[in-house]
Design a protein around this motif. Structure first.
Motif, short mmCIF file in Angstrom:
data_model
loop_
_atom_site.label_atom_id
_atom_site.label_comp_id
_atom_site.label_asym_id
_atom_site.label_seq_id
_atom_site.Cartn_x
_atom_site.Cartn_y
_atom_site.Cartn_z
N HIS A 23 0.85 -1.18 0.00
CA HIS A 23 0.00 0.00 0.00
C HIS A 23 0.89 1.24 0.00
O HIS A 23 1.79 1.34 0.84
N ALA A 56 4.90 6.81 1.45
CA ALA A 56 4.99 5.86 2.56
C ALA A 56 4.43 4.52 2.13
O ALA A 56 3.32 4.44 1.60
N SER A 113 3.44 0.46 3.05
CA SER A 113 3.05 -0.45 4.11
C SER A 113 2.61 -1.76 3.48
O SER A 113 2.37 -1.85 2.27
N THR A 171 7.37 -6.09 3.07
CA THR A 171 8.66 -5.47 3.30
C THR A 171 9.05 -4.58 2.13
O THR A 171 8.95 -5.00 0.98
N LYS A 173 12.51 3.34 7.11
CA LYS A 173 11.22 4.01 7.30
C LYS A 173 10.22 3.65 6.21
O LYS A 173 9.12 4.19 6.19
N ALA A 174 10.62 2.74 5.31
CA ALA A 174 9.73 2.32 4.22
C ALA A 174 9.15 3.52 3.48
O ALA A 174 7.94 3.59 3.24
N THR A 175 10.02 4.43 3.11
CA THR A 175 9.58 5.67 2.48
C THR A 175 10.45 5.99 1.26
O THR A 175 11.66 5.84 1.31
#
Length: 122
Positions: free
Chosen positions: A3, A23, A25, A28, A75-77
């Motif tokens: 997402h 961002a 989510s 991984t 930070k998965a960004t």
């Protein structure tokens, strides 16, 4: 499923800067190649920049030297720093993720965000 949610768009004068964020989510983030695309009204979606899971980058000629793509896996960004903005950069900007190698072809990408509007006034 990955997402993606973009943020950071807005209205800026020509010559100004914006920093977009995306961002992620779900799954991984680090194994995915990531890209930025944009689409202006009445035009096809076009490639802007991409970054592989290893940090290799790819840019459209129109943004080279002005835009910088980067990622923070912790930070998965995903980010897109946009400098020296021009009115022709006005578009909805989308981030996208691919489980394959990065490319400028939108069909390579499996997951897409909803987009964030960038408007550059002259």
């Amino acid at each position: 499923q990955v997402h993606l949610v973009e943020s950071g768009g807005g209205l800026v004068q020509a010559g100004g800067s914006l920093r977009l964020s995306c961002a992620a989510s779900g799954r991984t983030f680090s194994p995915y190649g990531m890209g930025w695309f944009r689409q202006a009204p009445g035009k096809e979606r076009e490639f802007v920049a991409a970054i592989s899971r290893f940090g290799d980058v790819l840019y459209a000629e129109s943004v080279k030297g002005r835009f910088t793509i980067s990622r923070d896996n912790a930070k998965a960004t995903l980010f897109l720093q946009m400098n020296s903005l021009k009115p022709e950069d006005t578009s909805v900007y989308y981030c996208a993720a691919t489980g394959r190698g990065i490319s400028a072809n939108a069909r390579t990408y499996d997951y897409w965000g909803q987009g964030t509007q960038v408007t550059v006034s002259s």
